[in-house]
Design a protein around this motif. Structure first.
Motif, PDB file in Angstrom:
ATOM      1  N   GLN A   3      38.316  52.766  45.368  1.00 52.08           N
ATOM      2  CA  GLN A   3      37.354  51.951  44.637  1.00 52.08           C
ATOM      3  C   GLN A   3      38.074  50.754  44.043  1.00 52.08           C
ATOM      4  OE1 GLN A   3      35.556  54.863  41.955  1.00 52.08           O
ATOM      5  NE2 GLN A   3      33.777  54.982  43.313  1.00 52.08           N
ATOM      6  N   LEU A   4      37.470  49.585  44.175  1.00 53.93           N
ATOM      7  CA  LEU A   4      38.092  48.344  43.750  1.00 53.93           C
ATOM      8  C   LEU A   4      37.211  47.636  42.728  1.00 53.93           C
ATOM      9  CD1 LEU A   4      39.084  47.060  47.302  1.00 53.93           C
ATOM     10  CD2 LEU A   4      40.521  48.317  45.693  1.00 53.93           C
ATOM     11  N   VAL A   5      37.834  47.112  41.694  1.00 46.44           N
ATOM     12  CA  VAL A   5      37.114  46.381  40.655  1.00 46.44           C
ATOM     13  C   VAL A   5      37.849  45.077  40.377  1.00 46.44           C
ATOM     14  CG1 VAL A   5      36.258  46.380  38.300  1.00 46.44           C
ATOM     15  CG2 VAL A   5      36.255  48.509  39.624  1.00 46.44           C
ATOM     16  N   GLU A   6      37.170  43.954  40.631  1.00 50.96           N
ATOM     17  CA  GLU A   6      37.753  42.643  40.378  1.00 50.96           C
ATOM     18  C   GLU A   6      37.444  42.192  38.952  1.00 50.96           C
ATOM     19  OE1 GLU A   6      36.042  42.298  44.682  1.00 50.96           O
ATOM     20  OE2 GLU A   6      35.418  43.106  42.735  1.00 50.96           O
ATOM     21  N   SER A   7      38.305  41.344  38.449  1.00 49.48           N
ATOM     22  CA  SER A   7      38.075  40.726  37.148  1.00 49.48           C
ATOM     23  C   SER A   7      38.847  39.411  37.117  1.00 49.48           C
ATOM     24  CB  SER A   7      38.520  41.637  36.011  1.00 49.48           C
ATOM     25  OG  SER A   7      39.905  41.905  36.100  1.00 49.48           O
ATOM     26  N   GLY A   8      38.533  38.592  36.114  1.00 48.80           N
ATOM     27  CA  GLY A   8      39.283  37.358  35.919  1.00 48.80           C
ATOM     28  C   GLY A   8      38.578  36.091  36.345  1.00 48.80           C
ATOM     29  N   GLY A   9      37.403  36.218  36.935  1.00 50.28           N
ATOM     30  CA  GLY A   9      36.676  35.025  37.316  1.00 50.28           C
ATOM     31  C   GLY A   9      36.142  34.287  36.104  1.00 50.28           C
ATOM     32  N   SER A  21      42.255  39.662  39.129  1.00 50.85           N
ATOM     33  CA  SER A  21      42.870  40.983  39.253  1.00 50.85           C
ATOM     34  C   SER A  21      41.948  41.887  40.047  1.00 50.85           C
ATOM     35  CB  SER A  21      43.127  41.592  37.871  1.00 50.85           C
ATOM     36  OG  SER A  21      44.018  40.807  37.125  1.00 50.85           O
ATOM     37  N   CYS A  22      42.546  42.818  40.744  1.00 52.86           N
ATOM     38  CA  CYS A  22      41.786  43.809  41.509  1.00 52.86           C
ATOM     39  C   CYS A  22      42.406  45.170  41.221  1.00 52.86           C
ATOM     40  CB  CYS A  22      41.852  43.490  42.992  1.00 52.86           C
ATOM     41  SG  CYS A  22      41.056  44.723  44.048  1.00 52.86           S
ATOM     42  N   ALA A  98      40.524  46.334  50.713  1.00 52.41           N
ATOM     43  CA  ALA A  98      41.677  47.159  51.057  1.00 52.41           C
ATOM     44  C   ALA A  98      41.503  47.737  52.454  1.00 52.41           C
ATOM     45  CB  ALA A  98      41.858  48.289  50.041  1.00 52.41           C
ATOM     46  N   ARG A  99      42.635  47.894  53.137  1.00 54.67           N
ATOM     47  CA  ARG A  99      42.613  48.525  54.454  1.00 54.67           C
ATOM     48  C   ARG A  99      43.911  49.282  54.667  1.00 54.67           C
ATOM     49  NH1 ARG A  99      45.139  46.140  58.958  1.00 54.67           N
ATOM     50  NH2 ARG A  99      43.481  46.947  60.297  1.00 54.67           N
ATOM     51  N   ASN A 111      38.155  48.189  54.946  1.00 51.69           N
ATOM     52  CA  ASN A 111      37.274  49.345  54.768  1.00 51.69           C
ATOM     53  C   ASN A 111      36.631  49.409  53.384  1.00 51.69           C
ATOM     54  OD1 ASN A 111      40.033  50.432  56.311  1.00 51.69           O
ATOM     55  ND2 ASN A 111      38.108  50.867  57.371  1.00 51.69           N
ATOM     56  N   TYR A 112      37.331  48.888  52.391  1.00 55.66           N
ATOM     57  CA  TYR A 112      36.877  49.024  51.011  1.00 55.66           C
ATOM     58  C   TYR A 112      36.784  47.648  50.364  1.00 55.66           C
ATOM     59  CZ  TYR A 112      38.510  53.698  52.108  1.00 55.66           C
ATOM     60  OH  TYR A 112      38.710  54.908  52.711  1.00 55.66           O
ATOM     61  N   TRP A 113      35.718  47.482  49.575  1.00 53.13           N
ATOM     62  CA  TRP A 113      35.439  46.195  48.955  1.00 53.13           C
ATOM     63  C   TRP A 113      35.077  46.372  47.490  1.00 53.13           C
ATOM     64  CZ3 TRP A 113      35.734  41.468  51.428  1.00 53.13           C
ATOM     65  CH2 TRP A 113      35.956  41.513  52.821  1.00 53.13           C
ATOM     66  N   GLY A 114      35.466  45.370  46.691  1.00 58.65           N
ATOM     67  CA  GLY A 114      35.009  45.320  45.316  1.00 58.65           C
ATOM     68  C   GLY A 114      33.651  44.636  45.237  1.00 58.65           C
ATOM     69  N   GLN A 115      33.149  44.524  44.022  1.00 63.01           N
ATOM     70  CA  GLN A 115      31.810  43.966  43.814  1.00 63.01           C
ATOM     71  C   GLN A 115      31.833  42.440  43.736  1.00 63.01           C
ATOM     72  OE1 GLN A 115      33.751  44.988  41.402  1.00 63.01           O
ATOM     73  NE2 GLN A 115      33.533  43.418  39.826  1.00 63.01           N
ATOM     74  N   GLY A 116      32.997  41.862  43.586  1.00 59.57           N
ATOM     75  CA  GLY A 116      33.119  40.414  43.534  1.00 59.57           C
ATOM     76  C   GLY A 116      33.160  39.869  42.118  1.00 59.57           C
ATOM     77  N   THR A 117      33.796  38.717  41.968  1.00 60.10           N
ATOM     78  CA  THR A 117      33.843  38.022  40.688  1.00 60.10           C
ATOM     79  C   THR A 117      33.629  36.535  40.953  1.00 60.10           C
ATOM     80  OG1 THR A 117      35.146  37.693  38.659  1.00 60.10           O
ATOM     81  CG2 THR A 117      36.373  37.740  40.725  1.00 60.10           C
TER      82      THR A 117
END
Length: 123
Positions: A3-9, A21-22, A98-99, A111-117
């Motif tokens: 699971q990926l979570v982006e931040s910093g936008g 950051s991810c 991520a892959r 294969n795996y994606w965050g929700q975006g920022t």
């Protein structure tokens, strides 16, 4: 499963900087190559940068070379994208992905994606 979570936008003026950051879940973060992609309204998702699991290999889109730097801290399960000299054309939603395997630039290979920022660069 990762699971990926982006931040910093955020909103920044032309010429400014941001660091994205991810944060990744799981104990095998170092086994995954990480990529950053972006998508502007009405446009396809495009490759920005990628880094191998051991951080030895990095690659960048021509449009960001010399301005953006990708990195990772495997002890913190986190990948970063330092963005300097930002331009209005950098405005987009930025996604980390991520892959298992090498650091490549094709979205379908991840294969795996965050929700975006959201990153917005004002002129």
């Amino acid at each position: 499963q990762v699971q990926l979570v982006e931040s910093g936008g955020g909103l920044v003026q032309t010429g400014g900087s941001l660091r994205l950051s991810c944060a990744a879940s799981g104990r095998t973060f170092s086994r995954y190559a990480m990529g950053w992609f972006r998508q502007a309204p009405g446009k396809e998702r495009e490759f920005v940068s990628a880094i191998s699991g051991n951080a030895i290999f990095t690659t960048y889109a021509d449009s960001v070379k010399g301005r953006f730097t990708i990195s990772r801290d495997n002890a913190k399960n986190t990948a970063y994208l330092q963005m300097n000299s930002l331009k209005p054309e950098d405005t987009a939603v930025y996604y980390c992905a991520a892959r298992s395997g090498s650091a490549v630039g094709t979205p379908k290979d991840y294969n795996y994606w965050g929700q975006g920022t959201q990153v917005t660069v004002s002129s």
